[in-house]
Design an enzyme around this catalytic site. Structure first.
Site: not given
Lengths: 260, 226
Positions: A41-43, A74, A216
């Site tokens: 998972g990113t930002t 997220k 990403a």
């Protein structure tokens, strides 16, 4: 399943993690570094504003060069007055959130009172710390924690490092691959007395800019109707911002020109 | 070597049951009443902090009377049982029936094998998605389980309270009606119970994921005088 009853000296108290350790053995990770492609998972980011805090995360998950999910979530409610946002290895991160949510509820039910916000932040710290062996093998989880402190009547934000280090930030926090770009946007637009609308605008804009710079991080998708997950946490509790509001927010940004 | 006296098993069981009943009769009673939107649990309890009624899981509540430390131990075991089950399987798989069985097993085991039976009587209530699925299990000190479908009374004075409640109860009562029926049944003809002497909670269908909610003295005072 029989009732979990313990002798007084062996009682796990209100800790769900300790209870799990008493009743089941978790499989240890195999040794050595593994060249596995793991979903990431990113930002994610959190910003304080006039009424509390706003937390947001993009929807993309990646496995190496592939985009593995377009609609990953997220940002999660931890309980009524706090939220947790995750970046890093998705599997352990989601497991950590699930455990964290359960831990807070378990404590509340066993003890009959809710943990303080500081107490919740500390609990999460312990969980990140216990993930350190996995982090050394490339399964790092770096969450953000935000909530409304009912005893002090303010919104508070915490960020973590892989060792469980817990750092309270007064203005904004971010984590994940696009966090550098996102936090630059937040830094430029931040003001301690932001209104709710301005704070939501700011985080959506930050994620939009991060998606432009970081492969990403997923940008908003007006065609498929995929928008970031944005939640506000105030004296009224955790509330997710609905897609209609986010859509108009994104449309304003797009109309304003991508180069702004 | 001295020979222990022979005591007939019937006598042993009877002595234990009498002992447990005496212990339970020392405390105040509690009732659970099914109403239109869920299950109401009312306990006579002068303490605002030592609870007799508590949340176990999303749709499950617990009430205990008798010896506080004993039913509180059962309550915590129930929370652990439910949270573990929900963690290992799914939240939907946690149900009152299996918890009631686990309690019954444990109480039965202690009643027959330990020196001292537990001096407790407990209720496990689960609110369903519709009124027909509401469940209340009444578990006694010896592990016997009764499945009740309208109301349930636990505690020393259960018989008298039960007959008063039988007269006042009708299916489909609203919350205020159920509260009146429960409180007047607990109080009896010679007393009136006020908000600070009561501990009241509901499992309400409309409360979202966690159906359990305590009614505070303010809520109660308004409903009791209305």
């Amino acid at each position: 399943m029989t009732l979990p009853i313990f002798s007084a000296s062996d009682d796990p108290g209100p800790s769900f993690a300790d209870l799990l350790r008493r009743v089941r053995v978790t499989d240890p990770l195999p040794d050595g570094n593994h060249d596995l492609t793991i979903t990431h998972g990113t930002t994610v980011l959190g910003v304080r504003y006039a009424d509390g805090v706003v937390m947001a995360g993009d929807r993309r998950a990646t496995s190496g060069n592939l985009i593995s999910h377009k609609t990953m979530e997220k940002v999660f409610p931890a309980d009524r007055y706090s939220g947790v946002a995750i970046a890093g290895a998705a599997g352990p991160a989601i497991e950590m959130v699930k455990l964290f949510q359960l831990q807070l509820e378990h404590y509340e039910k066993v003890e009959g009172t809710v943990l303080s916000l500081e107490g919740k932040a500390n609990q999460l710290s312990g969980m990140v710390r216990s993930n350190l062996p996995a982090a050394m093998q490339g399964l790092a989880v770096v969450p953000l924690f935000g909530g409304f402190d009912q005893r002090r009547d303010v919104g508070r934000l915490f960020q973590y490092d892989v060792t469980g280090g817990r750092y309270e930030e007064t203005d904004y926090v971010s984590s994940g691959s696009g966090s550098l770009h996102a936090s630059t946007v937040v830094k430029l637009g931040f003001h301690p007395d932001l209104s709710r609308a301005a704070a939501i605008d700011l985080v959506v804009n930050a994620l939009y800019r991060a998606a432009e710079e970081d492969s990403a991080t997923g940008g908003p998708d007006l065609v498929r109707g995929i928008f970031p997950i944005v939640a506000t946490i105030t004296a009224e509790g955790y509330q997710q911002v609905d897609d209609a509001e986010l859509r108009s927010c994104v449309e304003t940004i797009v109309a304003g020109g991508a180069s702004a | 070597m001295s020979m222990p006296f022979y005591v007939a098993p019937e006598q042993v069981m009877k002595d234990r049951a009498d002992y447990a009943r005496k212990g339970i009769a020392r405390g105040r009673s509690a009732v659970a009443v099914l109403y239109s939107d869920g299950i109401l649990v009312v306990a006579e309890n002068a303490s605002a902090t030592l609870h007799k009624v508590s949340e176990i899981y999303d749709r499950i509540a617990f009430a205990g009377v008798g010896k506080y430390n004993e039913f509180d131990q059962l309550r915590i075991a129930g929370v652990r049982h439910a949270d573990l089950k929900g963690f290992q399987y799914s939240r939907e798989d946690v149900d009152a029936r299996s918890l009631a069985n686990a309690y019954a097993q444990m109480l039965g085991q202690i009643f027959t094998h330990e020196m001292k039976p537990m001096e407790v009587e407990i209720l496990v209530a689960e609110v369903g998605l519709d009124p027909a699925a509401d469940q209340v299990f009444h578990i006694l000190y010896d592990g016997s389980v009764v499945d009740e479908d309208r109301y349930s009374v636990i505690g020393g004075d259960a018989e008298a309270i039960g007959s008063r409640l039988e007269a006042a109860f009708e299916p489909g009562l609203d919350l205020a009606g159920a509260l009146h029926a429960a409180v007047s049944a607990l109080a009896g003809p010679d007393r009136t119970l006020t908000a600070p002497e009561l501990e009241v909670a509901v499992l309400a269908r409309g409360n979202g994921r966690r159906a359990f909610r305590r009614l505070d003295d303010g809520d109660l005072a308004g409903m009791l005088t209305a």
